[in-house]
Design a protein around this motif. Structure first.
Motif, PDB file in Angstrom:
ATOM      1  N   GLN A 121       0.837  -1.198   0.000  1.00  0.00           N
ATOM      2  CA  GLN A 121       0.000   0.000   0.000  1.00  0.00           C
ATOM      3  C   GLN A 121       0.873   1.250   0.000  1.00  0.00           C
ATOM      4  OE1 GLN A 121      -2.582  -1.778   3.429  1.00  0.00           O
ATOM      5  NE2 GLN A 121      -3.453   0.185   2.881  1.00  0.00           N
ATOM      6  N   ASP A 122       1.865   1.255   0.882  1.00  0.00           N
ATOM      7  CA  ASP A 122       2.750   2.410   0.993  1.00  0.00           C
ATOM      8  C   ASP A 122       3.522   2.646  -0.294  1.00  0.00           C
ATOM      9  OD1 ASP A 122       2.437   3.033   3.937  1.00  0.00           O
ATOM     10  OD2 ASP A 122       3.110   0.966   4.058  1.00  0.00           O
ATOM     11  N   LEU A 123       4.016   1.558  -0.890  1.00  0.00           N
ATOM     12  CA  LEU A 123       4.793   1.699  -2.108  1.00  0.00           C
ATOM     13  C   LEU A 123       3.929   2.214  -3.258  1.00  0.00           C
ATOM     14  CD1 LEU A 123       6.978  -1.546  -2.009  1.00  0.00           C
ATOM     15  CD2 LEU A 123       7.324   0.645  -0.862  1.00  0.00           C
ATOM     16  N   ALA A 124       2.713   1.698  -3.359  1.00  0.00           N
ATOM     17  CA  ALA A 124       1.818   2.116  -4.445  1.00  0.00           C
ATOM     18  C   ALA A 124       1.486   3.598  -4.340  1.00  0.00           C
ATOM     19  CB  ALA A 124       0.540   1.274  -4.418  1.00  0.00           C
ATOM     20  N   VAL A 125       1.174   4.046  -3.127  1.00  0.00           N
ATOM     21  CA  VAL A 125       0.811   5.451  -2.951  1.00  0.00           C
ATOM     22  C   VAL A 125       2.044   6.339  -3.100  1.00  0.00           C
ATOM     23  CG1 VAL A 125      -0.200   7.130  -1.363  1.00  0.00           C
ATOM     24  CG2 VAL A 125      -1.195   4.853  -1.547  1.00  0.00           C
ATOM     25  N   ALA A 126       3.201   5.874  -2.611  1.00  0.00           N
ATOM     26  CA  ALA A 126       4.436   6.652  -2.767  1.00  0.00           C
ATOM     27  C   ALA A 126       4.783   6.826  -4.243  1.00  0.00           C
ATOM     28  CB  ALA A 126       5.588   5.968  -2.038  1.00  0.00           C
TER      29      ALA A 126
END
Length: 321
Positions: free
Chosen positions: A298-303
């Motif tokens: 999730q964090d990587l996708a949004v980043a």
């Protein structure tokens, strides 16, 4: 390498962009095109802090990286900083070179809210009118704003262990032009959707507080021992998760698994609903439950979405590394 500082992210990242990024990566996970690495989470023995790493690789999104950070419980009182602190690092999957460093605090709040919003979009009844909130802290306001965009809600109800915090929810409801009512836990039977977002180690929401047809998004349990729901609720619901392994080890499902109320096979990745390989809700009376533990992808996708937006708007900082 590109740098997107924390201060820039509120002006770049929208709820819509967060929703799209999280929905896509959940779908990639269920299709076997993205996977999370094992989570590292440690008490460091200093400032009562918890520190750790979440990471993964999304082949579909061509995204590789990790989020480093944790929880410093004395930050607000000692330093005037928020207690959760994190930074995301992205790497080029082809070469292994670092490609970006992105502030993770505001982004984490939006990606967490996006996960429950995705679950509401795909699992709540289309005619849901009343949304119930259990928890009224900082993250709860992000949760409520994102959730209100998924259905034509007509009322917000809320409960918090410390009632003096409920005006946080009332203010968001007022922004949306909706009435807000503080209720006791048994008043949650009025809700068509319930979001739990607390740091509790003992259940607040019991089976008797939930009406048939309700969708529940459990967003606070992300550590062994934490618990927001009575385990019996999972036994009577159709259970979905962001990631099954994490759900049964440190999510809300850990307790229902431990007591034998459900098994691993009773949990479905929400990405399967997004992909259309699972039908999702099957009736208006079914209780659906999303165990949102928070995964590194999730964090990587949004980043990655933040970096694209920063480049597009000309505000990404480029440095040689």
């Amino acid at each position: 390498m590109l740098i997107v500082p924390e201060r820039q992210i509120p002006d770049l990242l929208t709820r819509s962009a967060s929703f799209t990024a999280v929905e896509k990566v959940f779908a990639a996970m269920a299709a076997g095109q993205a996977y999370n690495f094992p989570v590292i989470r440690e008490a460091i023995g200093h400032e009562d802090a918890l520190y750790g790493f979440k990471g993964g690789f999304d082949r579909d999104g061509h995204t590789l990286g990790l989020k480093a950070g944790g929880y410093w419980p004395h930050n607000l009182e000692k330093r005037g900083l928020i207690n959760h602190q994190s930074t995301v690092f992205l790497f080029d999957p082809d070469s292994g070179m670092i490609s970006a460093m992105v502030g993770g605090n505001y982004m984490t709040a939006l990606r967490t809210a996006a996960a429950s919003a995705v679950s509401i979009q795909h699992l709540a009844r289309p005619d849901a009118k009343v949304i119930g909130m259990i928890g009224a802290g900082h993250q709860a306001t992000f949760q409520l704003r994102a959730a209100l965009e998924q259905r034509p809600f007509e009322k917000v109800i809320g409960w918090n262990l410390h009632p003096e915090m409920l005006p946080n929810l009332a203010a968001v409801a007022e922004e949306a032009g909706l009435p807000f009512e503080a209720v006791e836990l048994d008043g949650m039977t009025e809700a068509d959707v319930i979001i739990t977002i607390t740091s509790s180690f003992a259940p607040s929401l019991l089976a008797q507080h939930v009406s048939p047809g309700t969708h529940i998004a459990c967003m606070g349990t992300d550590t062994k021992g934490k618990q927001e729901l009575e385990a019996a609720l999972l036994g009577s619901a159709t259970v979905f998760a962001d990631e099954i392994d994490q759900s049964i080890t440190l999510g809300e499902a850990q307790h229902a698994i431990a007591t034998g109320l459900i098994s691993r096979d009773d949990i479905t990745e929400i990405g399967a609903v997004i992909n259309g390989t699972h039908p999702g809700r099957s009736s208006a009376e079914e209780i659906t439950l999303f165990d949102g533990t928070g995964v590194g992808l999730q964090d990587l996708a949004v980043a990655a979405a933040v970096v694209d937006l920063a480049v597009e708007q000309g505000v990404a900082i480029e440095v040689d590394f």
